[in-house]
Structures are given as structure tokens and as C-alpha cells.
Enzyme design. Structure first.
Site, short mmCIF file in Angstrom:
data_model
loop_
_atom_site.label_atom_id
_atom_site.label_comp_id
_atom_site.label_asym_id
_atom_site.label_seq_id
_atom_site.Cartn_x
_atom_site.Cartn_y
_atom_site.Cartn_z
NE ARG A 51 -2.89 0.51 3.32
CZ ARG A 51 -2.13 0.65 4.42
NH1 ARG A 51 -1.33 1.70 4.55
NH2 ARG A 51 -2.16 -0.24 5.37
CE1 TYR A 103 -16.31 10.68 -16.28
CE2 TYR A 103 -15.89 10.71 -13.93
CZ TYR A 103 -16.19 10.02 -15.08
OH TYR A 103 -16.37 8.67 -15.03
CG ASP A 175 -9.89 15.54 -15.05
OD1 ASP A 175 -9.14 14.97 -15.87
OD2 ASP A 175 -10.95 15.05 -14.63
CE LYS A 200 -12.37 7.30 -18.41
NZ LYS A 200 -12.74 8.56 -17.79
C1 LIG Z 1 -13.18 8.97 -16.53
C2 LIG Z 1 -12.87 10.30 -16.03
C3 LIG Z 1 -12.66 10.53 -14.66
C4 LIG Z 1 -12.80 9.45 -13.63
O1 LIG Z 1 -11.85 8.44 -13.81
P1 LIG Z 1 -12.08 6.90 -13.40
O2 LIG Z 1 -10.82 6.27 -13.80
O3 LIG Z 1 -13.29 6.44 -14.17
O4 LIG Z 1 -12.35 6.88 -11.93
C5 LIG Z 1 -12.36 11.82 -14.27
N1 LIG Z 1 -12.25 12.84 -15.16
C6 LIG Z 1 -12.46 12.65 -16.47
C7 LIG Z 1 -12.35 13.82 -17.40
C8 LIG Z 1 -12.78 11.39 -16.96
O5 LIG Z 1 -13.00 11.22 -18.27
#
Ligand SMILES: *Cc1c(COP(=O)(O)O)cnc(C)c1O
Length: 383
Positions: A51, A103, A175, A200
Site C-alpha cells: 500500500r 466530468y 484534470d 482513458k
Molecule cells: C473517466 C474520467 C474521470 C474518472 O476516472 P475513473 O478512472 O473512471 O475513476 C475523471 N475525469 C475525467 C475527465 C474522466 O474522463
């Protein structure tokens, strides 16, 4: 070769990486272990419990930090776990100003979890810097930014926002999931924290769920590391390995994502059944000039609104697609299509959603790296 000397397209492959110390393995082994033998209490080879740290995860953390031009990386079990860790820097009463077309999962985390703990969120159109400035109060501690925004593809001025954050002593978190460090590096534009859903584009193959944070400042890194270790939402070794493997081709994939999206944006723009196309690379996009300054390309995400038919038209279109897969998520090599109002943005109240432009007719595409002619034919047929 010194890491800093490498260009971006080499950093994706070598950034923060060295052959494994054990047997010289070129890819970091998947250290599928929870614990590590100690010679004497507290005397170990840098790893005591997974962890706290794991060598495969460390390799991913160094790679992402290198790509974003940061000094410290942290890898989490999902993108939202990374967002969660950032919000835990705050105390009850602290305020956050955030992008309004956020998001959906981040919006849900903020309004349904962190508001309960006394964090105050102000959602607004951050394209308007004056409006952001007006809302900065005594308790404001952070700007939470997404650009391009999801799903309306608005572009926010990162340098301008960093100037505001600097003037008021706010943390600025971005983000960067949609753009990826190939197209946009917020730390270089003045941000303090970069966040990724590595699920992604970084992973890029729709085969893992992971998240990451990158920072420059050592003190901030220590605080976030403390939260990561104390709360425990780490990225496992197998997913760390897969994310690293994905990152090695990030530059090549992104180039094709951008090319294909450009061709599709122009195709849709010229189609008689289409009302509006949202893609920052189109000269008509309201913030095209900012996108051009702060991004190295315009990305593979686009949204569009058919001329008429609303929800029924959008759903019919999505059901007729054959090459595009109707699915949640984005950023993989395969093209995906989605209906934000019922899928990714269902957790945002309908009224709020519609005000942002996320209407029942809106369709979002994650343009993959297939032959673009197959993608255009598929769209044409379905329209
Ligand atoms: C998918 C996504 C998230 C969240 O990510 P996870 O891996 O699904 O928890 C946050 N911000 C954006 C822009 C996303 O596309």
C-alpha cells in the site's frame, strides 16, 4: 542519457524508467506482492508493504511525472480515487471553484460526498476569468479545472487561471484526462496539481481502471502521499504495468486520434442533418485561439447535436452504429459513442445539465485510431 534531455516522444518510452535491477528486464516486472522481506526490523530494499509503495507502481508514477514535467507522481486505483485524494487536502469550510460542465463522477463526488464534510463547491463557467475572480472569497482554497470540458469541449485559459490562483494563493488542480500530456502540460502553465483518469488515453486500450496525480512541489507531494497511504486507494501492480505499457505509445496514438477527429469534425460540420459540432480544432469554436496557444493539438473527443429529433434521434443514431461501439468511457484505440444525458452525465440533475448544453439530443464521440474512412462511413450510414 539524462532524463531532462529527452524529448516528449522519447519520454513516453524512457521517462523515469531504467532496466530492472534484478535481471535487466526492459519492462518493469509485475511485482505481485503485498510485502517484502526485511533483513532486520526496518531494514529493507526500499519497499516494506505494497500500500505504501510497490516497484511496478513506482515505475508508473515516475513515468507519468516525467510526461507532465512534474517532480512527483502518485498512482491510484481509479481517476476518482485521485480526485478524492486531492479533496482530502481541504478542511471543513474550505471553498473550491470548479468548472461547471465537469466530468459527472467528479460532480457526484463533490456534491454527494465532500459537501457532507463541509467543503463548499462553486460551479461556474470558468471561461469568464472575471467571474472566477469575483467568486474568490476568504475561504476559497482551490481551483478545480477541466479543459477541454466534458462533453461540451469548452476550453479554459490555464495561464489566466494560474495567474488568478497565484494572486490569491489558491491551489490550482487540472484534470488533464481529455488532453493528455502529449497535447497539454498544465504544470508548465502554472498549475500545482495535474490529475488523470489513466483509464482513458494514458492506458489507451480500454483494459484497466487507474488514476494519477503529478505535482512539482515536494511539500504538496508529501501531503498527497500521506493521504494516498492513509486512505489506501492505490493502483495495483498489474494495472500499473498495463498503464505503463499503454503510455509507451501515447504519442503515436494521440497523433492519430487528433487526425481522425479532425476529419470527422469537418465531415459532421458539413452534414445537413447536423446542427452543431463541438471540437476545439474548428476555427468557429469560441475558444479556438486559446486551444491553439495552450495545446499541441485538439484531441480525439468531440460532441455534436443533430438538427432535430432530440433524444429519439440521438438514441436511434447510436443504435445504428456498427464500427463505433456504444459504451461509456473514452480514450481507447477503438471508437466509442455515447449519450451523455443518460450515460456519463446522468448523475447531474436534468436542469443543470440542460443549462450547460448537455441536452437530450447531444452525442459524444471518442474517436479511435481505426481507418478514418470506415469511421466516416459508419457515421454517415447511421445519420
Ligand atoms: C473517466 C474520467 C474521470 C474518472 O476516472 P475513473 O478512472 O473512471 O475513476 C475523471 N475525469 C475525467 C475527465 C474522466 O474522463
Amino acid at each position: 542519457m539524462e532524463e531532462q534531455e529527452l524529448r516528449f516522444n522519447s519520454k513516453t518510452i524512457h521517462g523515469g524508467q531504467a532496466p530492472d535491477k534484478g535481471y535487466g528486464a526492459v519492462m518493469p516486472p509485475i511485482y505481485q506482492t503485498s510485502t517484502y522481506a526485511q533483513r532486520s526490523p526496518g531494514e529493507h530494499l526500499g519497499y516494506a508493504y505494497s500500500r505504501s509503495a510497490n516497484p511496478t507502481r513506482s515505475a508508473l508514477e515516475k513515468a507519468v511525472a516525467s510526461l507532465e514535467g512534474g517532480a512527483h507522481g502518485l498512482a491510484f486505483g481509479s481517476g476518482l480515487a485521485a480526485v478524492d485524494a486531492v479533496m482530502k487536502l481541504l478542511r471543513p469550510g474550505d471553498g473550491v471553484i470548479c468548472t461547471n460542465d465537469l466530468y459527472g463522477g467528479s460532480y457526484r463526488l463533490f456534491t454527494q460526498i465532500f459537501e457532507k464534510y463541509g467543503i463548499v463547491f462553486h460551479f461556474m463557467d470558468m471561461q469568464d476569468l472575471d467571474q472566477v475572480a469575483q467568486h474568490i472569497g476568504e475561504n476559497t482554497k482551490m481551483l478545480w479545472i477541466e479543459t477541454p470540458t466534458n462533453p461540451m469541449m469548452n476550453i479554459l485559459d490555464l495561464k489566466g487561471l494560474a495567474r488568478l490562483a497565484g494572486e490569491h494563493g489558491l491551489l490550482m488542480a487540472v484534470d488533464n484526462t481529455f488532453a493528455t500530456p502529449y497535447l497539454q502540460r498544465p504544470l508548465e502553465l502554472g498549475a500545482d496539481i495535474v490529475m488523470h483518469s489513466a483509464t482513458k488515453y494514458l492506458g489507451g486500450h480500454s483494459d484497466l481502471v487507474a488514476g494519477a496525480l503529478v505535482v512539482k512541489d515536494g511539500n504538496l507531494a508529501d501531503q498527497l502521499y500521506f493521504i494516498q497511504n492513509a486512505s489506501g486507494a492505490i493502483c495495483g501492480p498489474m494495472d500499473s504495468f498495463l498503464a505503463l505499457r499503454g503510455i509507451k505509445t501515447l504519442h503515436v496514438r494521440m497523433e492519430r486520434h487528433c487526425q481522425n477527429a479532425e476529419a470527422i469534425a469537418h465531415f459532421l460540420q458539413g452534414h445537413r442533418a447536423i446542427e452543431k459540432v463541438y471540437w476545439p480544432g474548428l476555427p468557429q469554436h469560441p475558444n479556438h485561439h486559446i486551444a491553439k496557444q495552450q495545446m499541441g493539438g485538439f484531441g480525439g473527443m468531440l460532441s455534436f447535436l443533430p438538427k432535430r429529433g432530440g433524444r429519439a434521434a440521438a438514441l436511434g443514431f447510436l443504435e445504428r452504429l456498427r464500427v463505433f461501439t456504444l459504451a461509456e468511457s473514452l480514450g481507447g484505440v477503438e471508437s466509442l459513442a455515447g449519450h451523455p444525458a443518460t450515460m456519463t452525465h446522468a448523475s447531474i440533475p436534468k436542469k443543470t445539465r440542460e443549462r450547460l448544453g448537455v441536452t437530450e439530443g447531444l452525442v459524444r464521440l471518442s474517436v479511435g485510431i481505426e481507418d478514418v474512412n470506415d469511421l466516416i462511413e459508419d457515421l454517415d450510414r447511421a445519420l
